[in-house]
Motif scaffolding. Structure first.
Motif, PDB file in Angstrom:
ATOM      1  N   PRO A   9       0.810  -1.208   0.000  1.00 28.10           N
ATOM      2  CA  PRO A   9       0.000   0.000   0.000  1.00 28.10           C
ATOM      3  C   PRO A   9       0.849   1.265   0.000  1.00 28.10           C
ATOM      4  O   PRO A   9       0.497   2.251  -0.629  1.00 28.10           O
ATOM      5  N   MET A  10       1.979   1.238   0.687  1.00 28.50           N
ATOM      6  CA  MET A  10       2.849   2.405   0.722  1.00 28.50           C
ATOM      7  C   MET A  10       3.393   2.701  -0.677  1.00 28.50           C
ATOM      8  O   MET A  10       3.438   3.858  -1.096  1.00 28.50           O
ATOM      9  N   ALA A  11       3.773   1.661  -1.396  1.00 27.92           N
ATOM     10  CA  ALA A  11       4.305   1.853  -2.750  1.00 27.92           C
ATOM     11  C   ALA A  11       3.235   2.458  -3.658  1.00 27.92           C
ATOM     12  O   ALA A  11       3.525   3.335  -4.478  1.00 27.92           O
ATOM     13  N   ALA A  61      -6.129  13.982  -0.791  1.00 22.77           N
ATOM     14  CA  ALA A  61      -7.173  13.361   0.031  1.00 22.77           C
ATOM     15  C   ALA A  61      -7.960  12.359  -0.801  1.00 22.77           C
ATOM     16  O   ALA A  61      -8.220  11.230  -0.368  1.00 22.77           O
ATOM     17  N   ARG A  62      -8.320  12.737  -2.001  1.00 22.12           N
ATOM     18  CA  ARG A  62      -9.170  11.889  -2.843  1.00 22.12           C
ATOM     19  C   ARG A  62      -8.420  10.718  -3.463  1.00 22.12           C
ATOM     20  O   ARG A  62      -8.864   9.581  -3.420  1.00 22.12           O
ATOM     21  N   PHE A  63      -7.274  11.002  -4.080  1.00 24.93           N
ATOM     22  CA  PHE A  63      -6.616   9.985  -4.896  1.00 24.93           C
ATOM     23  C   PHE A  63      -5.470   9.257  -4.199  1.00 24.93           C
ATOM     24  O   PHE A  63      -5.331   8.049  -4.350  1.00 24.93           O
ATOM     25  N   THR A  64      -4.647   9.956  -3.454  1.00 25.72           N
ATOM     26  CA  THR A  64      -3.489   9.311  -2.833  1.00 25.72           C
ATOM     27  C   THR A  64      -3.881   8.499  -1.616  1.00 25.72           C
ATOM     28  O   THR A  64      -3.516   7.337  -1.485  1.00 25.72           O
ATOM     29  N   TYR A  65      -4.635   9.123  -0.702  1.00 26.84           N
ATOM     30  CA  TYR A  65      -4.924   8.487   0.574  1.00 26.84           C
ATOM     31  C   TYR A  65      -6.354   7.994   0.706  1.00 26.84           C
ATOM     32  O   TYR A  65      -6.673   7.295   1.667  1.00 26.84           O
ATOM     33  N   VAL A 120       6.230  12.247   3.394  1.00 28.46           N
ATOM     34  CA  VAL A 120       6.213  11.718   4.760  1.00 28.46           C
ATOM     35  C   VAL A 120       5.276  12.536   5.649  1.00 28.46           C
ATOM     36  O   VAL A 120       4.438  11.976   6.369  1.00 28.46           O
ATOM     37  N   VAL A 121       5.370  13.834   5.595  1.00 31.50           N
ATOM     38  CA  VAL A 121       4.519  14.683   6.442  1.00 31.50           C
ATOM     39  C   VAL A 121       3.069  14.600   5.978  1.00 31.50           C
ATOM     40  O   VAL A 121       2.144  14.537   6.797  1.00 31.50           O
ATOM     41  N   SER A 122       2.850  14.558   4.678  1.00 31.92           N
ATOM     42  CA  SER A 122       1.497  14.456   4.123  1.00 31.92           C
ATOM     43  C   SER A 122       0.813  13.171   4.594  1.00 31.92           C
ATOM     44  O   SER A 122      -0.344  13.186   5.024  1.00 31.92           O
ATOM     45  N   ILE A 125      -0.275  13.344   8.233  1.00 32.87           N
ATOM     46  CA  ILE A 125      -1.471  14.171   8.469  1.00 32.87           C
ATOM     47  C   ILE A 125      -2.729  13.512   7.917  1.00 32.87           C
ATOM     48  O   ILE A 125      -3.756  13.460   8.589  1.00 32.87           O
ATOM     49  N   MET A 126      -2.661  12.997   6.722  1.00 37.95           N
ATOM     50  CA  MET A 126      -3.850  12.451   6.071  1.00 37.95           C
ATOM     51  C   MET A 126      -4.253  11.089   6.633  1.00 37.95           C
ATOM     52  O   MET A 126      -5.428  10.743   6.623  1.00 37.95           O
ATOM     53  N   LEU A 127      -3.305  10.320   7.114  1.00 40.27           N
ATOM     54  CA  LEU A 127      -3.581   8.997   7.690  1.00 40.27           C
ATOM     55  C   LEU A 127      -2.956   8.935   9.079  1.00 40.27           C
ATOM     56  O   LEU A 127      -1.975   8.218   9.299  1.00 40.27           O
ATOM     57  N   PRO A 128      -3.529   9.651  10.034  1.00 46.20           N
ATOM     58  CA  PRO A 128      -2.897   9.750  11.356  1.00 46.20           C
ATOM     59  C   PRO A 128      -2.745   8.422  12.088  1.00 46.20           C
ATOM     60  O   PRO A 128      -1.864   8.281  12.921  1.00 46.20           O
ATOM     61  N   ASN A 129      -3.546   7.429  11.794  1.00 47.81           N
ATOM     62  CA  ASN A 129      -3.462   6.139  12.475  1.00 47.81           C
ATOM     63  C   ASN A 129      -2.734   5.083  11.662  1.00 47.81           C
ATOM     64  O   ASN A 129      -2.718   3.917  12.036  1.00 47.81           O
ATOM     65  N   ALA A 130      -2.148   5.460  10.549  1.00 49.77           N
ATOM     66  CA  ALA A 130      -1.510   4.478   9.662  1.00 49.77           C
ATOM     67  C   ALA A 130      -0.333   3.778  10.326  1.00 49.77           C
ATOM     68  O   ALA A 130      -0.070   2.628  10.042  1.00 49.77           O
ATOM     69  N   GLY A 131       0.358   4.432  11.222  1.00 51.45           N
ATOM     70  CA  GLY A 131       1.521   3.828  11.850  1.00 51.45           C
ATOM     71  C   GLY A 131       1.179   2.855  12.964  1.00 51.45           C
ATOM     72  O   GLY A 131       2.008   2.058  13.367  1.00 51.45           O
ATOM     73  N   SER A 132      -0.057   2.872  13.448  1.00 48.21           N
ATOM     74  CA  SER A 132      -0.395   2.025  14.592  1.00 48.21           C
ATOM     75  C   SER A 132      -0.633   0.571  14.218  1.00 48.21           C
ATOM     76  O   SER A 132      -0.469  -0.306  15.036  1.00 48.21           O
ATOM     77  N   ALA A 133      -1.036   0.285  13.003  1.00 46.59           N
ATOM     78  CA  ALA A 133      -1.274  -1.094  12.572  1.00 46.59           C
ATOM     79  C   ALA A 133      -0.604  -1.306  11.236  1.00 46.59           C
ATOM     80  O   ALA A 133      -1.148  -0.950  10.197  1.00 46.59           O
ATOM     81  N   PRO A 134       0.590  -1.861  11.218  1.00 42.74           N
ATOM     82  CA  PRO A 134       1.306  -2.017   9.960  1.00 42.74           C
ATOM     83  C   PRO A 134       0.576  -2.945   8.999  1.00 42.74           C
ATOM     84  O   PRO A 134       0.011  -3.953   9.413  1.00 42.74           O
ATOM     85  N   ALA A 135       0.590  -2.577   7.737  1.00 41.67           N
ATOM     86  CA  ALA A 135      -0.040  -3.390   6.697  1.00 41.67           C
ATOM     87  C   ALA A 135       0.843  -4.596   6.410  1.00 41.67           C
ATOM     88  O   ALA A 135       2.066  -4.492   6.446  1.00 41.67           O
TER      89      ALA A 135
END
Length: 149
Positions: A9-11, A61-65, A120-122, A125-135
């Protein structure tokens, strides 16, 4: 041997972020050239940057995240561009006033160094909980996963 399907998903986010960045850079550059006909280059750069930042927020917001835009995210989103703004503004200044290379292509050259920091900063901000549960990095193909049960 079971075939594994790799999901990154990150890629994918990085790839879409890059496409959105190209579109947004085109918007910025068009605005910059338009404003450059009436304003000094630094003022044209600042105004074009601010206008394209709003576009960048909604496109990312719409396309990336694929996340709902909120006022909180919108108000925090300028942080994604704070480093970008400093890096590109200093770069534009160095290219134009120090290197005497001209103002026409300076913003395009200066913006390349800011892209990784902006992503990285984007994402933070856009996915504030993304780091709590690794894909998961790999998953089994559906048919093979059923066969292994």
């Amino acid at each position: 041997m079971p075939r594994l399907v790799t999901t990154r998903p990150m890629a994918r986010q990085i790839a879409v972020f890059a496409v959105v960045g190209v579109v947004n850079t085109g918007l910025y550059y068009g605005l910059y050239l338009l404003l450059l006909t009436r304003l000094p280059y630094l003022l044209a750069h600042v105004l074009a940057f601010l206008l394209s930042m709003v576009g960048s927020f909604f496109l990312n917001a719409r396309f990336t995240y694929r996340t709902r835009p909120t006022w909180r995210k919108f108000l925090l989103f300028p942080l994604t561009n704070a480093a970008n703004f400093v890096i590109t503004t200093v770069g534009v200044y160095v290219i134009v006033d120090v290197l005497r290379a001209g103002s026409r292509f300076a913003p395009l050259l200066a913006s390349a160094a800011a892209i990784p920091v902006t992503f990285v900063v984007s994402r933070w901000i856009m996915l504030p909980n993304a780091g709590s549960a690794p894909a998961p990095e790999t998953t089994r193909a559906p048919a093979e996963a059923d066969a292994l049960r």
